[in-house]
Enzyme design. Structure first.
Site, PDB file in Angstrom:
ATOM      1  N   LYS A   1       0.834  -1.215   0.000  1.00  0.00           N
ATOM      2  CA  LYS A   1       0.000   0.000   0.000  1.00  0.00           C
ATOM      3  C   LYS A   1       0.866   1.261   0.000  1.00  0.00           C
ATOM      4  O   LYS A   1       0.729   2.131  -0.856  1.00  0.00           O
ATOM      5  CB  LYS A   1      -0.886   0.000   1.238  1.00  0.00           C
ATOM      6  CG  LYS A   1      -1.562   1.335   1.542  1.00  0.00           C
ATOM      7  CD  LYS A   1      -2.528   1.264   2.691  1.00  0.00           C
ATOM      8  CE  LYS A   1      -1.895   1.542   4.001  1.00  0.00           C
ATOM      9  NZ  LYS A   1      -1.679   2.978   4.317  1.00  0.00           N
ATOM     10  N   ASN A   2       1.800   1.355   0.962  1.00  0.00           N
ATOM     11  CA  ASN A   2       2.527   2.602   1.130  1.00  0.00           C
ATOM     12  C   ASN A   2       3.544   2.848   0.022  1.00  0.00           C
ATOM     13  O   ASN A   2       3.907   3.998  -0.239  1.00  0.00           O
ATOM     14  CB  ASN A   2       3.182   2.651   2.514  1.00  0.00           C
ATOM     15  CG  ASN A   2       2.111   2.735   3.606  1.00  0.00           C
ATOM     16  OD1 ASN A   2       0.949   3.072   3.309  1.00  0.00           O
ATOM     17  ND2 ASN A   2       2.472   2.438   4.830  1.00  0.00           N
TER      18      ASN A   2
ATOM     19  N   CYS B   1      -4.903  11.945  13.094  1.00  0.00           N
ATOM     20  CA  CYS B   1      -5.738  10.745  13.010  1.00  0.00           C
ATOM     21  C   CYS B   1      -5.635  10.051  14.368  1.00  0.00           C
ATOM     22  O   CYS B   1      -5.043  10.579  15.308  1.00  0.00           O
ATOM     23  CB  CYS B   1      -5.273   9.839  11.876  1.00  0.00           C
ATOM     24  SG  CYS B   1      -3.689   9.098  12.213  1.00  0.00           S
TER      25      CYS B   1
ATOM     26  N   ARG C   1       0.336  14.054  13.755  1.00  0.00           N
ATOM     27  CA  ARG C   1       0.893  13.834  12.414  1.00  0.00           C
ATOM     28  C   ARG C   1       1.088  15.145  11.647  1.00  0.00           C
ATOM     29  O   ARG C   1       0.502  15.371  10.607  1.00  0.00           O
ATOM     30  CB  ARG C   1       0.039  12.834  11.657  1.00  0.00           C
ATOM     31  CG  ARG C   1      -0.098  11.568  12.484  1.00  0.00           C
ATOM     32  CD  ARG C   1      -0.634  10.405  11.761  1.00  0.00           C
ATOM     33  NE  ARG C   1       0.273   9.909  10.736  1.00  0.00           N
ATOM     34  CZ  ARG C   1      -0.077   8.903   9.933  1.00  0.00           C
ATOM     35  NH1 ARG C   1      -1.250   8.361  10.058  1.00  0.00           N
ATOM     36  NH2 ARG C   1       0.755   8.494   9.012  1.00  0.00           N
ATOM     37  N   PRO C   2       1.907  16.038  12.189  1.00  0.00           N
ATOM     38  CA  PRO C   2       2.174  17.301  11.500  1.00  0.00           C
ATOM     39  C   PRO C   2       2.961  17.067  10.206  1.00  0.00           C
ATOM     40  O   PRO C   2       3.478  15.966   9.979  1.00  0.00           O
ATOM     41  CB  PRO C   2       3.017  18.071  12.515  1.00  0.00           C
ATOM     42  CG  PRO C   2       3.644  17.029  13.358  1.00  0.00           C
ATOM     43  CD  PRO C   2       2.677  15.878  13.407  1.00  0.00           C
TER      44      PRO C   2
ATOM     45  N   ASP D   1       3.999  -0.117  12.427  1.00  0.00           N
ATOM     46  CA  ASP D   1       2.775  -0.641  11.803  1.00  0.00           C
ATOM     47  C   ASP D   1       2.505  -2.095  12.165  1.00  0.00           C
ATOM     48  O   ASP D   1       1.471  -2.632  11.787  1.00  0.00           O
ATOM     49  CB  ASP D   1       2.852  -0.503  10.277  1.00  0.00           C
ATOM     50  CG  ASP D   1       2.734   0.945   9.860  1.00  0.00           C
ATOM     51  OD1 ASP D   1       2.955   1.243   8.677  1.00  0.00           O
ATOM     52  OD2 ASP D   1       2.448   1.791  10.728  1.00  0.00           O
TER      53      ASP D   1
ATOM     54  N   ARG E   1      -8.683  -0.311   4.522  1.00  0.00           N
ATOM     55  CA  ARG E   1      -7.750   0.661   3.925  1.00  0.00           C
ATOM     56  C   ARG E   1      -6.439  -0.025   3.551  1.00  0.00           C
ATOM     57  O   ARG E   1      -5.748   0.408   2.648  1.00  0.00           O
ATOM     58  CB  ARG E   1      -7.445   1.774   4.927  1.00  0.00           C
ATOM     59  CG  ARG E   1      -8.647   2.605   5.295  1.00  0.00           C
ATOM     60  CD  ARG E   1      -8.260   3.760   6.181  1.00  0.00           C
ATOM     61  NE  ARG E   1      -7.158   4.538   5.581  1.00  0.00           N
ATOM     62  CZ  ARG E   1      -6.758   5.691   6.070  1.00  0.00           C
ATOM     63  NH1 ARG E   1      -7.317   6.178   7.142  1.00  0.00           N
ATOM     64  NH2 ARG E   1      -5.766   6.353   5.499  1.00  0.00           N
TER      65      ARG E   1
HETATM   66  C1  EPZ Z   1       4.172   6.582   6.947  1.00  0.00           C
HETATM   67  O1  EPZ Z   1       3.453   7.636   7.543  1.00  0.00           O
HETATM   68  C2  EPZ Z   1       3.173   5.474   6.695  1.00  0.00           C
HETATM   69  N1  EPZ Z   1       2.128   5.953   5.778  1.00  0.00           N
HETATM   70  C3  EPZ Z   1       2.566   5.025   8.020  1.00  0.00           C
HETATM   71  O2  EPZ Z   1       1.730   3.927   7.751  1.00  0.00           O
HETATM   72  C4  EPZ Z   1       3.680   4.564   8.956  1.00  0.00           C
HETATM   73  O3  EPZ Z   1       3.115   4.239  10.211  1.00  0.00           O
HETATM   74  C5  EPZ Z   1       4.703   5.679   9.119  1.00  0.00           C
HETATM   75  O4  EPZ Z   1       5.194   6.083   7.827  1.00  0.00           O
HETATM   76  C6  EPZ Z   1       5.894   5.270   9.959  1.00  0.00           C
HETATM   77  O5  EPZ Z   1       6.521   4.159   9.372  1.00  0.00           O
HETATM   78  C7  EPZ Z   1       2.389   6.010   4.452  1.00  0.00           C
HETATM   79  O6  EPZ Z   1       3.478   5.686   3.987  1.00  0.00           O
HETATM   80  C8  EPZ Z   1       1.270   6.473   3.581  1.00  0.00           C
HETATM   81  P1  EPZ Z   1       6.404   9.629   9.333  1.00  0.00           P
HETATM   82  P2  EPZ Z   1       4.172   9.075   7.681  1.00  0.00           P
HETATM   83  O7  EPZ Z   1       6.442  10.916   8.607  1.00  0.00           O
HETATM   84  O8  EPZ Z   1       5.026   9.317   6.490  1.00  0.00           O
HETATM   85  C9  EPZ Z   1       6.474  12.785  12.867  1.00  0.00           C
HETATM   86  C10 EPZ Z   1      -0.223   2.690   7.715  1.00  0.00           C
HETATM   87  O9  EPZ Z   1      -0.635   2.008   8.619  1.00  0.00           O
HETATM   88  N2  EPZ Z   1       6.502  13.810  11.815  1.00  0.00           N
HETATM   89  O10 EPZ Z   1       7.569   8.679   9.209  1.00  0.00           O
HETATM   90  O11 EPZ Z   1       3.134  10.056   8.027  1.00  0.00           O
HETATM   91  C11 EPZ Z   1       5.141  12.062  12.896  1.00  0.00           C
HETATM   92  O12 EPZ Z   1       4.201  12.803  13.662  1.00  0.00           O
HETATM   93  C12 EPZ Z   1       0.335   4.074   7.986  1.00  0.00           C
HETATM   94  O13 EPZ Z   1      -0.150   2.324   6.517  1.00  0.00           O
HETATM   95  C13 EPZ Z   1       6.637  15.150  12.176  1.00  0.00           C
HETATM   96  O14 EPZ Z   1       6.716  15.477  13.357  1.00  0.00           O
HETATM   97  O15 EPZ Z   1       5.104   8.811   8.954  1.00  0.00           O
HETATM   98  C14 EPZ Z   1       5.490  10.751  13.534  1.00  0.00           C
HETATM   99  O16 EPZ Z   1       5.505  10.908  14.948  1.00  0.00           O
HETATM  100  C15 EPZ Z   1      -0.035   4.502   9.386  1.00  0.00           C
HETATM  101  N3  EPZ Z   1       6.649  16.085  11.207  1.00  0.00           N
HETATM  102  C16 EPZ Z   1       6.909  10.487  13.035  1.00  0.00           C
HETATM  103  O17 EPZ Z   1       7.410  11.738  12.548  1.00  0.00           O
HETATM  104  C17 EPZ Z   1       6.560  15.762   9.867  1.00  0.00           C
HETATM  105  O18 EPZ Z   1       6.603  16.670   9.014  1.00  0.00           O
HETATM  106  C18 EPZ Z   1       6.963   9.486  11.882  1.00  0.00           C
HETATM  107  O19 EPZ Z   1       6.111   9.951  10.875  1.00  0.00           O
HETATM  108  C19 EPZ Z   1       6.414  14.406   9.521  1.00  0.00           C
HETATM  109  C20 EPZ Z   1       6.394  13.442  10.508  1.00  0.00           C
END
Ligand code: EPZ
Length: 420
Positions: free
Chosen positions: A25-26, A120, A125-126, A309, A401
């Site tokens: 998916k991702n 969410c 998730r900023p 995940d 999803r």
């Molecule tokens: C991706 O989300 C995945 N989604 C998520 O999968 C997965 O849990 C996550 O990576 C971590 O592996 C997709 O790929 C579509 P991050 P993403 O940016 O990119 C913080 C699923 O189940 N952060 O690595 O949003 C954030 O809040 C989903 O398929 C900031 O602070 O994850 C989090 O605490 C759920 N500022 C941490 O970093 C930012 O600008 C990791 O988030 C971006 C992120």
């Protein structure tokens, strides 16, 4: 009104048989967004039939791009001439990964207007790392009325440092940087397989990216990218979920189309818990139990650490393990919603900040429970597979999803599950 469908699962049957893993998916979501970077046709194979993929198709269509299924798993994307650069609130709120079109829009049309993705169930998730990165490349960013507007005359390569190896931010900036003037270096970049796949896809389009899979990714800007044909890799999280399903039910399950290297941390932890993981071929493993399930501790970390995940699914396994396990969630600030529902089924779980302490119990009992996010919902399915009685899970749209035909695949493995 969200889809009222629910699952009814009667526990107690060890899973037996073979399950085929679908496309990731991702990886599909970010590669679909990357197609916007060229004016030529892209053909993507092994794209999973998931609601998140349907959402991304809607977003891309809204931008004026032709997208159609060539067959049940092949997408044809023709981004020849499109000029709409706005992704509306009602689409972005259903799937925050829509935000991944921002990098391609800025690179291709020099502007973008995207609804600020909301938080969410698992956290705020900023997207501050994404925006800081775009600004480093020269984009002017303003936020007004819940929308983020970006404009740039010309993207210029720069050095960018991420406080946290964010998967989405690494993907978004990498995509934008492919068409920037000069070189971009992303430090503390995410090393996930989905980043490696996206970079490989972009290089096949003619981008010049190196360092994929390490924490420093270098992108040399090029003038344009061409359309390509690409096959999406299997979904490591779907695969890990079925490995844990086999373990929790004490069954013997063959899982095909997986990349064991991408699941190393999950395999190591399952083996520590007393589960046998046998490599049958290079893309097939067989999961079977020896006797008791031992309690093990896990800490979720960015790749190659234990994936956040799979945290919820592993918590279900630990809830019936022999002993006490501590699960620490280091990636998201609020990803234990499933613990409450597991408690309703008899699990003994205490939450203390980022730590959850799980005291294994002899058995779980069926109860009406509710999925609150994609992976938490999967964890409740796993618990239902072993709980005494019939567990009712509502809001299964969360599960749809990220899991293709989960009830059909589980039924084929002998589970008593039906969707109503
Ligand atoms: C991706 O989300 C995945 N989604 C998520 O999968 C997965 O849990 C996550 O990576 C971590 O592996 C997709 O790929 C579509 P991050 P993403 O940016 O990119 C913080 C699923 O189940 N952060 O690595 O949003 C954030 O809040 C989903 O398929 C900031 O602070 O994850 C989090 O605490 C759920 N500022 C941490 O970093 C930012 O600008 C990791 O988030 C971006 C992120």
């Amino acid at each position: 009104m969200q889809n009222p469908e629910r699952f009814f699962i009667t526990g107690g049957k060890p899973l037996q048989g073979t399950v085929i893993i679908d496309g990731a998916k991702n990886s599909a979501l970010s590669i679909m967004a990357a197609c916007l970077l060229t004016s030529e046709v892209c053909v993507l194979e092994n794209v999973p039939q998931l609601t998140d993929v349907y959402s991304m198709i809607e977003v891309i269509k809204t931008l004026g791009i032709q997208v159609e299924w060539k067959d049940s798993n092949t997408l044809y994307i023709d981004p020849d001439d499109f000029n709409n650069y706005e992704a509306p609130y009602e689409l972005v709120k259903t799937m925050r990964a829509s935000f991944l079109v921002m990098g391609p829009l800025i690179a291709r049309l020099k502007k973008a207007k995207i609804s600020l993705p909301g938080g969410c169930a698992i956290g705020a998730r900023p997207v501050d790392f994404h925006l800081k990165g775009f600004q480093s490349l020269g984009a002017n960013i303003v936020t007004e009325k819940g929308y983020i507007k970006a404009e740039v005359k010309n993207l210029v390569g720069n050095d960018i440092y991420f406080d946290f190896p964010s998967l989405g931010a690494t993907e978004n900036i990498m995509m934008a940087a492919t068409l920037a003037e000069g070189t971009t270096m992303i430090e503390n970049a995410a090393k996930d397989p989905e980043v490696i796949e996206l970079g490989t896809f972009l290089n096949k389009m003619g981008a010049q990216i190196s360092g994929l899979g390490t924490d420093i990714i270098t992108i040399k800007g090029v003038k344009e990218l061409k359309g390509v044909h690409y096959r999406i890799i299997p979904d490591r999280i779907e695969a890990g979920t079925y490995m844990i399903a086999a373990a929790i039910t004490g069954g013997v399950v063959e899982i095909k189309h997986i990349n064991p290297y991408y699941l190393k941390s999950c395999i190591v932890k399952l083996e520590e818990a007393g589960i046998n993981v046998d490599n049958k071929e290079d893309d097939t493993v067989i999961i079977s139990n020896s006797d008791i399930i031992k309690s093990v501790d896990i800490k979720t970390m960015p790749f190659p650490g234990f994936p956040t995940d799979l945290q919820a699914q592993f918590m279900s396994l630990m809830s019936i393990a022999n002993g006490t396990s501590i699960i620490t969630e280091n990636v998201f600030e609020n990803r234990f919603a499933h613990a409450g529902d597991l408690r309703r089924m008899g699990a003994d779980i205490k939450i203390e900040g980022r730590n959850s302490i799980i005291k294994g119990v002899k058995k779980l009992s069926a109860a009406p429970v509710m999925a609150s996010d994609l992976r938490g919902g999967a964890a409740l399915v796993l618990a239902g597979l072993i709980a005494e009685g019939t567990t009712e899970i509502s809001r299964v749209y969360h599960i749809d999803r990220g899991y293709v035909k989960i009830e059909e695949k589980l039924r084929e493995l002998g589970a008593h599950i039906r969707r109503v």
